[in-house]
Design an enzyme around this catalytic site. Structure first.
Site, PDB file in Angstrom:
ATOM      1  CE  LYS A 186     -12.867   9.376  14.480  1.00  0.00           C
ATOM      2  NZ  LYS A 186     -13.548   8.248  13.737  1.00  0.00           N
ATOM      3  N   GLY A 239     -22.617  12.030  18.476  1.00  0.00           N
ATOM      4  CA  GLY A 239     -22.645  10.567  18.439  1.00  0.00           C
ATOM      5  C   GLY A 239     -23.395  10.028  19.635  1.00  0.00           C
ATOM      6  N   GLY A 244     -20.099  10.269  24.337  1.00  0.00           N
ATOM      7  CA  GLY A 244     -20.181  11.642  24.852  1.00  0.00           C
ATOM      8  C   GLY A 244     -19.689  11.708  26.293  1.00  0.00           C
ATOM      9  CD  GLU A 262     -27.132  17.625  17.605  1.00  0.00           C
ATOM     10  OE1 GLU A 262     -26.698  18.773  17.388  1.00  0.00           O
ATOM     11  OE2 GLU A 262     -27.898  17.017  16.851  1.00  0.00           O
ATOM     12  CB  CYS A 296     -29.502  12.705  16.885  1.00  0.00           C
ATOM     13  SG  CYS A 296     -29.286  14.153  15.876  1.00  0.00           S
ATOM     14  CD  GLU A 394     -30.125   7.646  19.730  1.00  0.00           C
ATOM     15  OE1 GLU A 394     -28.965   7.361  20.095  1.00  0.00           O
ATOM     16  OE2 GLU A 394     -30.417   8.736  19.230  1.00  0.00           O
TER      17      GLU A 394
HETATM   18  P1  NDP Z   1     -20.274   6.428  18.328  1.00  0.00           P
HETATM   19  O1  NDP Z   1     -20.652   7.400  19.360  1.00  0.00           O
HETATM   20  O2  NDP Z   1     -19.340   5.331  18.694  1.00  0.00           O
HETATM   21  O3  NDP Z   1     -19.631   7.156  17.038  1.00  0.00           O
HETATM   22  C1  NDP Z   1     -19.685   8.537  16.770  1.00  0.00           C
HETATM   23  C2  NDP Z   1     -18.291   9.068  16.453  1.00  0.00           C
HETATM   24  O4  NDP Z   1     -17.443   8.916  17.574  1.00  0.00           O
HETATM   25  C3  NDP Z   1     -17.583   8.351  15.312  1.00  0.00           C
HETATM   26  O5  NDP Z   1     -16.768   9.269  14.614  1.00  0.00           O
HETATM   27  C4  NDP Z   1     -16.715   7.348  16.042  1.00  0.00           C
HETATM   28  O6  NDP Z   1     -15.606   6.917  15.270  1.00  0.00           O
HETATM   29  C5  NDP Z   1     -16.267   8.184  17.226  1.00  0.00           C
HETATM   30  N1  NDP Z   1     -15.842   7.428  18.394  1.00  0.00           N
HETATM   31  C6  NDP Z   1     -16.100   6.139  18.721  1.00  0.00           C
HETATM   32  N2  NDP Z   1     -15.510   5.818  19.898  1.00  0.00           N
HETATM   33  C7  NDP Z   1     -14.864   6.930  20.317  1.00  0.00           C
HETATM   34  C8  NDP Z   1     -14.084   7.243  21.464  1.00  0.00           C
HETATM   35  N3  NDP Z   1     -13.843   6.353  22.420  1.00  0.00           N
HETATM   36  N4  NDP Z   1     -13.576   8.486  21.575  1.00  0.00           N
HETATM   37  C9  NDP Z   1     -13.832   9.408  20.648  1.00  0.00           C
HETATM   38  N5  NDP Z   1     -14.544   9.179  19.526  1.00  0.00           N
HETATM   39  C10 NDP Z   1     -15.068   7.950  19.370  1.00  0.00           C
HETATM   40  O7  NDP Z   1     -21.580   5.822  17.741  1.00  0.00           O
HETATM   41  P2  NDP Z   1     -21.746   4.389  17.041  1.00  0.00           P
HETATM   42  O8  NDP Z   1     -21.281   4.538  15.672  1.00  0.00           O
HETATM   43  O9  NDP Z   1     -21.128   3.291  17.840  1.00  0.00           O
HETATM   44  O10 NDP Z   1     -23.313   4.218  17.143  1.00  0.00           O
HETATM   45  C11 NDP Z   1     -23.869   3.710  18.344  1.00  0.00           C
HETATM   46  C12 NDP Z   1     -25.137   4.436  18.719  1.00  0.00           C
HETATM   47  O11 NDP Z   1     -24.862   5.815  18.928  1.00  0.00           O
HETATM   48  C13 NDP Z   1     -26.202   4.419  17.659  1.00  0.00           C
HETATM   49  O12 NDP Z   1     -26.948   3.245  17.713  1.00  0.00           O
HETATM   50  C14 NDP Z   1     -27.010   5.629  18.037  1.00  0.00           C
HETATM   51  O13 NDP Z   1     -27.888   5.281  19.074  1.00  0.00           O
HETATM   52  C15 NDP Z   1     -25.978   6.604  18.584  1.00  0.00           C
HETATM   53  N6  NDP Z   1     -25.546   7.618  17.593  1.00  0.00           N
HETATM   54  C16 NDP Z   1     -26.072   8.859  17.699  1.00  0.00           C
HETATM   55  C17 NDP Z   1     -25.755   9.820  16.761  1.00  0.00           C
HETATM   56  C18 NDP Z   1     -26.320  11.186  16.839  1.00  0.00           C
HETATM   57  O14 NDP Z   1     -26.413  11.855  15.810  1.00  0.00           O
HETATM   58  N7  NDP Z   1     -26.670  11.675  18.009  1.00  0.00           N
HETATM   59  C19 NDP Z   1     -24.881   9.534  15.632  1.00  0.00           C
HETATM   60  C20 NDP Z   1     -24.325   8.197  15.643  1.00  0.00           C
HETATM   61  C21 NDP Z   1     -24.676   7.290  16.593  1.00  0.00           C
HETATM   62  P3  NDP Z   1     -15.663   5.527  14.442  1.00  0.00           P
HETATM   63  O15 NDP Z   1     -17.057   5.409  13.935  1.00  0.00           O
HETATM   64  O16 NDP Z   1     -14.661   5.725  13.374  1.00  0.00           O
HETATM   65  O17 NDP Z   1     -15.311   4.444  15.395  1.00  0.00           O
END
Ligand code: NDP
Length: 499
Positions: A186, A239, A244, A262, A296, A394
């Protein structure tokens, strides 16, 4: 800021995708239009899948796992598919880079470089598929022989973010496939295209139907349902730390699926007075600005030795001002657009908070006015104190907070003063100092006199609240296996019942 000249790279109409399950493309009932974050025009049309579509994908992945069409092959046969896929990536490099630019906003030169890394991931995973093995125990006495088998864990769910849509996918998927597992992916809704293109490439490379499935849609609906799904044996999530944490709850409340996480980082870059300050400043500018700081492993906390702090910030600011921000299709651009409007607001919000909390802007501190798209100047804050929100949270943008230290102990304490532990970097010509910091700062990845270096041979992952488990390298394949201990008795059994 150069003129925006996207030229012919923008599609005339959005490219429409289906979702990919059981070796076939399926039409979405509802669609979502993604706009280019640099140009504000619709570029892709992606299915908003339903939980029924997800069930279909999990069932296909389960069948493909249970009948051993993939896990039953030799490592060499799986490696052959992964190597053909690497060739597919090479052939379609420009196409993949273009859709990464259109959906994510990153510069085309960077996107192309990332695909080279992705090719290396497939090649490394192919090698690992051949080398993956258990162990033997020849030390149990003559009557007993022991061994451990490494078996693939089963059906893996993979949730990826929007900052490195293809790179993070390729740092996971080939290693998961190398282990013999099957996959349901996904991607982040706003950056789904290249995950779908990989389905095409893997099919052409000869991956059996049902082994790689992609279901698109929102995190709230499809992502959440995937984390709760009892048909998923392991979930790899990259994410935010908040989501997480919700994966941990979902696992606990469903089938206790194994988790690889991660998550966030607030990564320190420690600069000692004896460092090559020009090199360190170049590293610091790169570490916070690469991918517009939406990384990240972005080094977002500068910890610099007081006697050189002012001079260092001056050198660094000069370098940050020279970073070419602009149209991601211009080959000279170094940083492109902020990927989502939400992220843009978050970053600008933190810049305002930093000012309000009393930190001093050395350079940057504003959005660029371009008429379209979302661009933010690389920003350096000085005079940051540990309690400020720009010191702790972050930000995930090109915003660097600078702290000053007097002693080695103080530098280590400042570096460890965070709930995160993803990566760190130290700059010093004194080996004792550099090694002491490397051993005492808590981080899953460490760079000495460099930053964000390394290939798919080494494992990646976080300490503390930055995550669980490791991706890439041999460890990144072993994570997706479970170990079975086997004992074989040789010769006549010594009986328990003697009368
Ligand atoms: P999210 O953690 O929401 O998104 C990461 C992934 O998780 C996307 O595929 C998202 O789908 C999915 N997701 C969102 N909600 C859920 C859920 N309840 N259950 C399972 N999967 C879910 O990050 P954001 O895009 O909201 O970004 C917010 C913050 O997260 C950023 O500002 C940053 O600080 C951090 N981040 C860290 C990353 C890393 O590499 N460690 C990467 C991205 C974000 P969809 O986007 O389709 O909703």
């Amino acid at each position: 800021m150069p003129e925006m000249t996207p030229g012919t790279a923008l599609p005339e109409t959005p490219r429409e995708f289906g979702f990919f399950v059981d070796g076939k493309w399926h039409k979405g009932q509802e669609m979502f239009d993604r706009h280019s974050p640099a140009h504000d025009v619709p570029v892709t049309r992606i299915p908003r899948c339903t939980t029924d579509d997800l069930d279909l994908a999990v069932r296909a992945a389960r069948r493909a796992f249970d009948d051993r069409r993939w896990s039953g092959l030799s490592g060499g046969a799986r490696a052959a598919v992964l190597l053909r896929a690497a060739e597919g990536l090479r052939r379609r490099r420009d196409e993949i880079a273009r859709w990464e630019v259109l959906e994510n906003g990153k510069p085309v030169a960077q996107a192309s470089g990332e695909i080279d890394h992705c090719i290396a991931c497939f090649e490394t995973a192919a090698g690992a598929a051949r080398l993956l093995h258990g162990d033997s125990f020849n030390n149990l006495g003559d009557g007993l022989f022991g061994m451990t088998l490494r078996e693939p864990i089963g059906v893996v769910g993979l949730i990826t973010p929007w900052n490195f849509p293809f790179l993070i996918l390729c740092e996971r998927a080939p290693f998961i496939l190398a282990s013999g597992c099957t996959l349901v992916v996904k991607p982040a809704e706003v950056t789904s295209a290249t995950t779908l293109i990989l389905a095409d490439i893997l099919s052409e490379a000869g991956i059996p139907a049902g082994v790689y499935n992609v279901v698109t849609g929102t995190g709230r609906e499809i992502g959440q349902a995937l984390t709760e799904h009892v048909g998923i044996d392991m979930l790899s999530f990259t994410g935010s730390t908040a989501v997480g944490r919700s994966c941990v709850h979902a696992s606990a409340n469903s089938n206790l699926k194994k988790l690889g996480l991660e998550l966030g980082g607030k990564n320190p870059i420690i600069v000692f007075a004896d460092a090559d300050l020009e090199d360190a400043a170049d590293g610091a500018a790169f570490g916070i600005s690469f991918n517009t700081g939406q990384c990240c492993v972005s080094s977002s906390r500068l910890i610099v030795e007081r006697p050189v702090a002012e001079e260092f910030e001056r050198i660094l600011a000069r370098k940050m001002e020279k970073i070419r921000v602009g149209d991601p299709f211009d080959p000279e651009t170094q940083i492109g657009a902020i990927t989502t409007e939400t992220q843009n607001k978050t970053i600008l919000g933190y810049i305002e908070k930093g000012k309000a909390e009393g930190a001093k802007i050395v350079t940057g501190g504003a959005a660029l006015k371009t008429g379209h798209g979302r661009f933010i100047q690389p920003t350096l804050f000085s005079g940051v104190t540990p309690s400020m929100s720009i010191a702790r949270d972050e930000i995930f943008g090109p915003v660097l907070s600078s702290f000053h230290f007097d002693t080695l102990e103080e530098a280590i304490a400042l570096a460890n003063d965070t709930v995160y532990g993803l990566s760190a970097s130290v700059w010093s010509k004194n080996i004792d100092q550099a090694l002491t910091v490397t051993r005492r700062v808590q981080a899953g990845r460490f760079w000495v006199n460099t930053i964000m270096a390394g290939g798919p041979e080494t494992p990646t992952g976080g300490f503390k609240q930055s995550g669980w488990g490791r991706e890439t390298g041999l460890l990144g394949v072993e994570e997706y296996t479970q170990v079975k201990s086997v004992h074989i008795e040789t010769g006549k059994r010594s009986h328990w019942i003697t009368s």
